[in-house]
Enzyme design. Structure first.
Site, mmCIF file in Angstrom:
data_model
loop_
_atom_site.group_PDB
_atom_site.id
_atom_site.type_symbol
_atom_site.label_atom_id
_atom_site.label_comp_id
_atom_site.label_asym_id
_atom_site.label_seq_id
_atom_site.Cartn_x
_atom_site.Cartn_y
_atom_site.Cartn_z
ATOM 1 N N TYR A 151 0.797 -1.242 0.000
ATOM 2 C CA TYR A 151 0.000 0.000 0.000
ATOM 3 C C TYR A 151 0.827 1.289 0.000
ATOM 4 O O TYR A 151 0.510 2.219 -0.756
ATOM 5 C CB TYR A 151 -1.023 -0.025 1.152
ATOM 6 N N GLU A 210 -8.806 -6.778 4.332
ATOM 7 C CA GLU A 210 -8.055 -7.886 3.719
ATOM 8 C C GLU A 210 -7.398 -8.780 4.778
ATOM 9 O O GLU A 210 -7.340 -10.002 4.622
ATOM 10 C CB GLU A 210 -7.010 -7.323 2.739
HETATM 11 C C1 HEM Z 1 -7.937 -4.432 -8.508
HETATM 12 C C2 HEM Z 1 -8.680 -0.291 -6.117
HETATM 13 C C3 HEM Z 1 -4.490 -0.905 -3.783
HETATM 14 C C4 HEM Z 1 -3.390 -4.511 -6.837
HETATM 15 C C5 HEM Z 1 -8.507 -3.273 -8.036
HETATM 16 C C6 HEM Z 1 -9.785 -2.765 -8.452
HETATM 17 C C7 HEM Z 1 -9.991 -1.607 -7.798
HETATM 18 C C8 HEM Z 1 -8.836 -1.369 -6.956
HETATM 19 C C9 HEM Z 1 -11.212 -0.728 -7.903
HETATM 20 C C10 HEM Z 1 -10.724 -3.430 -9.478
HETATM 21 C C11 HEM Z 1 -11.532 -4.488 -8.792
HETATM 22 C C12 HEM Z 1 -12.155 -5.474 -9.733
HETATM 23 O O1 HEM Z 1 -11.486 -5.904 -10.679
HETATM 24 O O2 HEM Z 1 -13.282 -5.831 -9.500
HETATM 25 C C13 HEM Z 1 -7.615 -0.112 -5.260
HETATM 26 C C14 HEM Z 1 -7.508 0.973 -4.292
HETATM 27 C C15 HEM Z 1 -6.325 0.800 -3.635
HETATM 28 C C16 HEM Z 1 -5.699 -0.389 -4.194
HETATM 29 C C17 HEM Z 1 -8.545 2.065 -4.094
HETATM 30 C C18 HEM Z 1 -5.719 1.621 -2.545
HETATM 31 C C19 HEM Z 1 -6.384 2.179 -1.557
HETATM 32 C C20 HEM Z 1 -3.807 -1.926 -4.424
HETATM 33 C C21 HEM Z 1 -2.479 -2.365 -4.084
HETATM 34 C C22 HEM Z 1 -2.152 -3.374 -4.964
HETATM 35 C C23 HEM Z 1 -3.301 -3.563 -5.836
HETATM 36 C C24 HEM Z 1 -1.626 -1.812 -2.947
HETATM 37 C C25 HEM Z 1 -0.873 -4.178 -5.056
HETATM 38 C C26 HEM Z 1 0.257 -3.657 -5.339
HETATM 39 C C27 HEM Z 1 -4.538 -4.778 -7.565
HETATM 40 C C28 HEM Z 1 -4.621 -5.819 -8.574
HETATM 41 C C29 HEM Z 1 -5.944 -5.813 -9.047
HETATM 42 C C30 HEM Z 1 -6.621 -4.759 -8.325
HETATM 43 C C31 HEM Z 1 -3.479 -6.731 -9.016
HETATM 44 C C32 HEM Z 1 -6.583 -6.737 -10.101
HETATM 45 C C33 HEM Z 1 -6.822 -6.079 -11.394
HETATM 46 C C34 HEM Z 1 -5.646 -6.052 -12.313
HETATM 47 O O3 HEM Z 1 -4.742 -6.892 -12.211
HETATM 48 O O4 HEM Z 1 -5.634 -5.192 -13.189
HETATM 49 N N1 HEM Z 1 -7.950 -2.410 -7.121
HETATM 50 N N2 HEM Z 1 -6.500 -0.902 -5.166
HETATM 51 N N3 HEM Z 1 -4.276 -2.676 -5.472
HETATM 52 N N4 HEM Z 1 -5.745 -4.160 -7.448
HETATM 53 FE FE1 HEM Z 1 -6.147 -2.588 -6.261
#
Ligand code: HEM
Length: 404
Positions: A95, A137
């Protein structure tokens, strides 16, 4: 606790950031992957290249910022994303990296308008939002560990059977390579699989719904070969062409909150294309646990060649006391017509659902490609089904559905 001033700044600048959301997150991802290429082992490169994840993140940050002083409002959305994060092994230590690059991107795109005060406020707000995700989480990791799964990381599974279900969909039956039992999934949930494809620099992750009823013996995923959309089809083509019985795949504990309820009200399982997979898990669970539950299985396919699980659905239906399967083909073939494999041709219409749907207490589950989902959700709204009776799962990032 954020100060009143910080909340004010964040709320008043959120619309500006939302306006530039895609620009900001595009820059954000570029820098993030430059500085932390190891994160390309987690993120879906196909989503990145199509700009999908950019929009998802932008929208979520905007939404969260708008409700920064009452984050409980966005908690359901956070939970859904957290399921995906947990299944992809996103960890607390990720994060701050994301936060640092988000601020960097805000600064870059807003230029002089990004004063130190604004950047500071957003840094603080991001910290609060991130903590909500981390807490949710953390709970999910603990649940995975203490459930009968007992594992929280990727675990090796062996493909014990591979079976063609239609010209485009193939099932893979997966058992833990260490001989342990499979943890029971909830009908509707998905797993993440991670593969290392020869010639690919990074690991690739994909989510697939589990398509059979929960059981302790195996998981079954049923994968559509994505031939039209490259690079999206890298993993599905690899699975179809290269992965066979005896091969190993890594996967994480089932995740997701698109889950069949345990009620006894009439239920409508509505799917398009490969969206049939979670519906089949639900249907087979109803057959096992509540065969008296009135169940309608409405499935839309292009034609009988690509349509998977025709026999499995029909056979399961016969075990229900009040079950009906309705198949709608967009372009039925001559053979489909002679075998009478479908009930309607064309698309699922509002009229069709209106005629089927009689009981106001009915529950609806919908899954399929985004245009299909949009159409069905519209139909349900038009015929007056209350939103709380409708559950849906889309393929691809959540926000796609709301984009025009
Ligand atoms: C997917 C938001 C932090 C890795 C998503 C999705 C959202 C989101 C809206 C799409 C959900 C879906 O596919 O239904 C956020 C927000 C964060 C955050 C608001 C911070 C407050 C992180 C962090 C990581 C991460 C720290 C890891 C480094 C991913 C990955 C996906 C994902 C790998 C799957 C979609 C893809 O691979 O393109 N996140 N995220 N996220 N997030 Fe986050």
């Amino acid at each position: 606790m954020l100060s009143k001033k910080t909340i004010e700044i964040v709320k008043s600048t959120a619309p500006v950031l939302a306006d530039k959301g895609v620009e900001i997150t595009t820059y954000f991802y570029k820098k993030l992957f430059e500085n932390h290429p190891e994160l390309l082992n987690i993120f879906n490169h196909a989503n990145q290249s199509k700009g999908r994840q950019q929009t998802a993140l932008a929208n979520t940050v905007y939404a969260a910022a708008t409700y920064i002083d009452q984050l409980e409002v966005v908690l359901p959305a956070v939970k859904q994303i957290a399921h995906k994060h947990r299944s992809l092994q996103v960890k607390p230590e990720h994060y701050p990296i994301v936060g640092e690059h988000l601020l960097l991107a805000i600064k870059e795109v807003l230029g002089d308008a990004a004063t130190d005060e604004i950047l500071h406020a957003w840094g603080e707000a991001y910290g609060v939002i991130a903590q909500v995700f981390i807490d949710v989480e953390q709970e999910m990791y603990q649940q995975a560990e203490t459930s009968n799964a007992g594992w929280t990381d990727f675990k090796e599974f062996e493909v014990v059977r591979k079976e063609e279900e239609s010209s485009v969909i193939t099932s893979f039956y997966l058992k833990p390579a260490d001989g342990s039992k499979v943890s029971l999934h909830k009908p509707g949930q998905y797993i993440t699989i991670r593969v290392s494809i020869p010639g690919e620099k990074y690991l690739l992750n994909r989510q697939y719904s589990l398509s059979d009823a929960p059981n302790e013996d195996y998981y079954r995923i049923s994968v559509k070969r994505e031939a039209e959309f490259t690079p999206e089809g890298k993993v599905s083509n690899y699975l179809h062409d290269q992965v066979n019985a005896g091969d190993k795949l890594e996967l994480t504990v089932p995740a997701g909150d698109f889950i069949l309820d345990s009620g006894r009200e009439p239920v409508y399982l509505i799917s398009g294309g490969v969206g049939i997979t979670p519906m089949l898990s639900m249907l087979k669970t109803i057959a096992q646990e509540a065969p008296a539950r009135p169940t309608t299985f409405l499935h839309a396919s292009k034609n009988g060649t690509v349509h998977a699980f025709y026999d499995e659905v029909k056979n399961t239906m016969e075990t229900l006391q009040r079950g009906e399967a309705i198949f709608v083909y967009e372009n039925p073939t001559v053979e489909d017509r002679s075998r009478q494999k479908f009930h309607f041709d064309g698309y699922v219409t509002e009229e069709m659902i209106r005629e089927l749907h009689a009981e106001p207490e009915s529950k609806f589950y919908v899954c399929g490609p985004v245009p299909f989902m949009r159409a069905i959700l519209n139909h349900l709204e038009n015929i007056g089904v209350p939103a709380e009776k409708i559950n849906y799962e889309f393929f691809g990032p959540a926000m796609d559905l709301k984009q025009k």
